[in-house]
Design an enzyme around this catalytic site. Structure first.
Site, PDB file in Angstrom:
ATOM      1  N   CYS A 175     -14.392  -2.976  12.002  1.00 23.83           N
ATOM      2  CA  CYS A 175     -13.181  -1.761  11.719  1.00 23.83           C
ATOM      3  C   CYS A 175     -12.233  -2.393  10.496  1.00 23.83           C
ATOM      4  O   CYS A 175     -12.650  -3.384  10.022  1.00 23.83           O
ATOM      5  CB  CYS A 175     -12.422  -1.698  12.937  1.00 23.83           C
ATOM      6  SG  CYS A 175     -11.241  -3.117  13.287  1.00 23.83           S
ATOM      7  N   CYS A 183     -10.920 -10.055  16.265  1.00 24.82           N
ATOM      8  CA  CYS A 183     -10.281  -8.920  15.786  1.00 24.82           C
ATOM      9  C   CYS A 183      -9.226  -8.240  16.739  1.00 24.82           C
ATOM     10  O   CYS A 183      -9.375  -8.127  17.938  1.00 24.82           O
ATOM     11  CB  CYS A 183     -11.181  -7.765  15.379  1.00 24.82           C
ATOM     12  SG  CYS A 183     -10.230  -6.233  14.627  1.00 24.82           S
ATOM     13  N   HIS A 207      -3.625  17.933 -10.596  1.00 30.99           N
ATOM     14  CA  HIS A 207      -4.516  17.399 -11.688  1.00 30.99           C
ATOM     15  C   HIS A 207      -5.812  16.729 -10.979  1.00 30.99           C
ATOM     16  O   HIS A 207      -6.786  16.533 -11.450  1.00 30.99           O
ATOM     17  CB  HIS A 207      -3.990  16.236 -12.723  1.00 30.99           C
ATOM     18  CG  HIS A 207      -3.744  15.082 -11.954  1.00 30.99           C
ATOM     19  ND1 HIS A 207      -4.460  13.840 -12.578  1.00 30.99           N
ATOM     20  CD2 HIS A 207      -3.118  14.598 -11.062  1.00 30.99           C
ATOM     21  CE1 HIS A 207      -4.238  12.916 -11.832  1.00 30.99           C
ATOM     22  NE2 HIS A 207      -3.194  13.078 -10.844  1.00 30.99           N
ATOM     23  N   CYS A 266      14.843   0.623 -17.230  1.00 28.00           N
ATOM     24  CA  CYS A 266      13.504   0.803 -16.863  1.00 28.00           C
ATOM     25  C   CYS A 266      13.338   2.395 -16.392  1.00 28.00           C
ATOM     26  O   CYS A 266      14.136   3.080 -16.565  1.00 28.00           O
ATOM     27  CB  CYS A 266      13.120  -0.065 -15.892  1.00 28.00           C
ATOM     28  SG  CYS A 266      13.929  -0.187 -14.391  1.00 28.00           S
ATOM     29  N   CYS A 293      -0.210   6.185  -6.065  1.00 25.20           N
ATOM     30  CA  CYS A 293      -0.667   6.780  -7.392  1.00 25.20           C
ATOM     31  C   CYS A 293       0.587   7.237  -8.127  1.00 25.20           C
ATOM     32  O   CYS A 293       0.320   7.346  -9.364  1.00 25.20           O
ATOM     33  CB  CYS A 293      -1.409   7.995  -6.889  1.00 25.20           C
ATOM     34  SG  CYS A 293      -3.046   7.595  -6.313  1.00 25.20           S
ATOM     35  N   HIS A 307      -1.948   5.067   2.209  1.00 24.34           N
ATOM     36  CA  HIS A 307      -0.950   4.024   2.604  1.00 24.34           C
ATOM     37  C   HIS A 307      -1.412   3.132   3.517  1.00 24.34           C
ATOM     38  O   HIS A 307      -2.244   3.787   4.443  1.00 24.34           O
ATOM     39  CB  HIS A 307       0.350   4.578   2.978  1.00 24.34           C
ATOM     40  CG  HIS A 307       1.497   3.349   2.762  1.00 24.34           C
ATOM     41  ND1 HIS A 307       1.751   2.458   3.748  1.00 24.34           N
ATOM     42  CD2 HIS A 307       2.303   3.082   1.900  1.00 24.34           C
ATOM     43  CE1 HIS A 307       2.653   1.776   3.490  1.00 24.34           C
ATOM     44  NE2 HIS A 307       2.921   1.962   2.115  1.00 24.34           N
ATOM     45  N   CYS A 353     -11.137  -5.886  10.759  1.00 19.95           N
ATOM     46  CA  CYS A 353     -11.851  -6.861  10.602  1.00 19.95           C
ATOM     47  C   CYS A 353     -12.164  -7.275   9.145  1.00 19.95           C
ATOM     48  O   CYS A 353     -12.057  -8.446   8.788  1.00 19.95           O
ATOM     49  CB  CYS A 353     -13.388  -6.352  11.037  1.00 19.95           C
ATOM     50  SG  CYS A 353     -13.523  -6.201  12.679  1.00 19.95           S
TER      51      CYS A 353
END
Lengths: 121, 486
Positions: free
Chosen positions: B241, B326, B134, B439, B258, B193, B244
């Site tokens: 980056c 950083c 989709h 559930c 998703c 991820h 940061c």
């Protein structure tokens, strides 16, 4: 200024109405689900915090947890007394790190946006 | 029932095996065909363009930097000031890496292929599934089961055979990252991820590659160009980056995929298209000599938010520059290619792993099969709370279930018995009638069961409150195979 301070130190700090700031707080990236599924919250918040100092972002976060958030999952917003990692704060469309982060003193009319990072793709 | 399950299991195994074989055959065919296809195209042009046979030179020598076909193919973008012939030649000489051949990677790859980048590499170790189609528009129904990388390359090949496509049929890892990314000039993070996002950012910092990063979930999207300009570690003029902007990863439990949260195809599509756009702007403008080299026009990092349901769908936010402390890109950073490649940085550990919910004792839970027997038995069937979100419940549910969405229970603030009456606990149901909670996969149901007991709904043990182990997924496997599972 002096009147504000006078109002800030009432003998019993309950009955006397405190001066308030009108701001807009917004949530996006899924955070709105913690705030009644509402992205935009026009709020009136106290000018000063418990200690009588100008209200900062840190105070606002506490205020949001105590007064605005109905959801019980506080840990999705605040972790160890700080904003949970993965949430960005934008003060008038600029990264809060450009404005002093948690110490930024909120001004009337400010737009504070909380964005949860997304990872899907 | 058992023999049926066994048979089904055997069939599933057989299907998986056949799919693997099919995938292998497709790959072989793909490899066999791609050089031929390229050859065909070259031959098609040889009569009119660059490669002239000696003695055949009746027409004047081709003296333009692009081949004739390329002028027609790219004509509409060539005449734009943003691109121009210079920009087109830059595109042609640039190698772009797309990490993730999914909802972002498909449109991003398609537009970059169409625009005529020289080399397009794609990294992904997954195979095409029906639930991808989709939004992952470069794949197709007939290519379900094929490697995503091969499917996407096949699509792009059809769109523009002039591009050199490099399939990397694996996920990006700390070990292979340097070898893969070093061959490219620009990287698009189209993954899904935090672990991959930190890894991609780190390798881009170390190899000094600009990074176009996007993400999408439900109806929202985010886009940010990182490490632009891609200066060395510690260089103040370098762009921020990923670390940061997000020094600490979000708690693993707060990361929604998703698959769990859902996503609207055009939303992730918009973000992928925007990634291609940012990449084209960067390349055509000249990577490295982008706006950053002009002191009057420093690169101002910005984050673009897209909210499909908002009254202002697009919003651009000013972001911070490099973080002085950083972990990856600061002067004090100890991150090196050697350290990254050795695998000593554990990105999975860094981002945390979700632990399955386990708050109930075994005797507080029943299996789907046991609940089926209760429904079939003579004793009081009690109440079944289905705590999935309404959208899930509306698709399919167990007969007699009452929908009490988990989010509403969470949102209700202090748990009160009052919320659950009278609709959910009607007076006609005896006080000792059991309550069951189901559930999606058996996590939320445990939390709700615990909560209902804390609310005192169990009447000090008078009433049985249990959850169904494994949720609707278990119900599908054990009881009703026809249940459409989302």
């Amino acid at each position: 200024m002096s009147t504000i301070q006078a109002a800030e130190k009432p003998p019993e700090d309950i009955e006397i109405p405190k001066p308030e700031l009108s701001i807009v707080v917004e949530f996006t990236g899924g955070l709105e689900m913690l705030f009644s599924d509402q992205r935009r919250h026009p709020l009136s918040i106290p000018v000063t915090n418990k200690e009588g100092n100008p209200l900062t972002i840190a105070d606002l976060i506490e205020h949001l947890c105590n007064h605005t958030m109905k959801d019980t999952r506080k840990e999705l917003f605040v972790l160890d007394d700080h904003l949970r990692p993965g949430i960005l704060v934008l003060i008038n469309d600029a990264d809060w790190e450009l404005e002093g982060e948690e110490a930024y003193e909120i001004q009337a009319g400010d737009n504070i946006l909380f964005v949860s990072t997304l990872h899907g793709g | 029932m058992d023999s049926v399950t066994n048979k089904a299991e055997q069939l599933r195994e057989k299907i998986a095996q056949t799919e693997k074989e099919l995938q292998n055959l497709r790959r072989q065919l793909n490899e066999l065909e791609s050089p031929i296809q390229n050859l065909d195209v070259d031959q098609g042009h040889s009569s009119t363009s660059t490669t002239k046979q000696p003695g055949e030179a009746s027409s004047p020598k081709w003296k333009w930097p692009l081949r004739e076909e390329e002028y027609s193919r790219y004509g509409r973008q060539l005449i734009l000031p943003t691109v121009g012939i210079k920009g087109q030649l830059r595109l042609k000489s640039t190698a772009v890496l797309i990490v993730g051949a999914g909802g972002l990677g498909c449109p991003a790859a398609a537009y970059l292929a169409g625009a005529g980048v020289g080399t397009l590499g794609v990294v992904d170790g997954d195979i095409v599934e029906t639930s991808n189609l989709h939004r992952q528009i470069a794949h197709s129904t007939s290519r379900v089961g094929m490697m995503k990388v091969d499917s996407l390359v096949e699509y792009c090949q059809g769109l523009n055979p002039n591009v050199t496509y490099v399939p990397h049929r694996e996920h990006l890892t700390p070990q292979n990252a340097e070898g893969i990314v070093s061959k490219y000039d620009l990287v698009l993070d189209c993954t899904d991820h935090p672990t991959s996002r930190y890894l991609i950012s780190d390798i881009c910092v170390l190899l000094q590659k600009p990074l176009v990063s996007a993400s999408a979930l439900r109806t929202d999207g985010q886009l940010i160009v990182l490490n632009n300009p891609a200066a060395a570690q510690g260089a103040a003029n370098g762009g921020p980056c990923y670390r940061c902007v997000f020094p600490k990863p979000p708690p693993a439990d707060s990361v929604v995929s998703c698959g769990e949260g859902g996503v609207l195809g055009p939303v992730v599509g918009v973000m992928g298209v925007l990634q291609a756009l940012e990449a084209i702007k960067l390349i055509a403008g000249g990577i490295g000599k982008a706006a950053g080299s002009d002191p009057k026009e420093p690169v101002a990092p910005s984050l673009l938010l897209f909210s499909a349901t908002s009254t202002t769908p697009f919003r651009s936010l000013r972001m911070r520059s490099r973080r002085p402390n950083c972990f990856a890109c600061s002067a004090g950073s100890t991150l090196t290619l050697k350290e990254l490649g050795s695998g000593s940085l554990d990105y999975v550990q860094f981002c945390g792993v979700t632990t399955p919910v386990n708050v109930l004792k075994p005797e507080e839970r029943i299996s789907a099969t046991e609940y089926k027997d209760i429904l079939a038995g003579k004793s009081h069937k009690g109440l079944l709370f289905d705590v999935r979100e309404k959208e899930h419940f509306d698709i399919a549910s167990i007969p007699g279930a009452v929908n009490v969405p988990f989010s509403i229970l969470q949102r209700h603030g202090r748990p009160t018995v009052g919320y659950l009456t009278p609709e959910h606990l009607s007076d006609t149901i005896p006080a000792e009638a059991p309550i069951y909670v189901v559930c999606r996969v058996g996590n939320d149901s445990q939390i709700v069961t615990r909560r209902l007991k804390e609310m005192g709904l169990d009447g000090n043990g008078e009433r049985d409150i249990r959850d169904i182990k494994g949720g609707m997924l278990a119900w599908k496997h054990e009881v009703d195979r026809t249940l459409p599972f989302t």
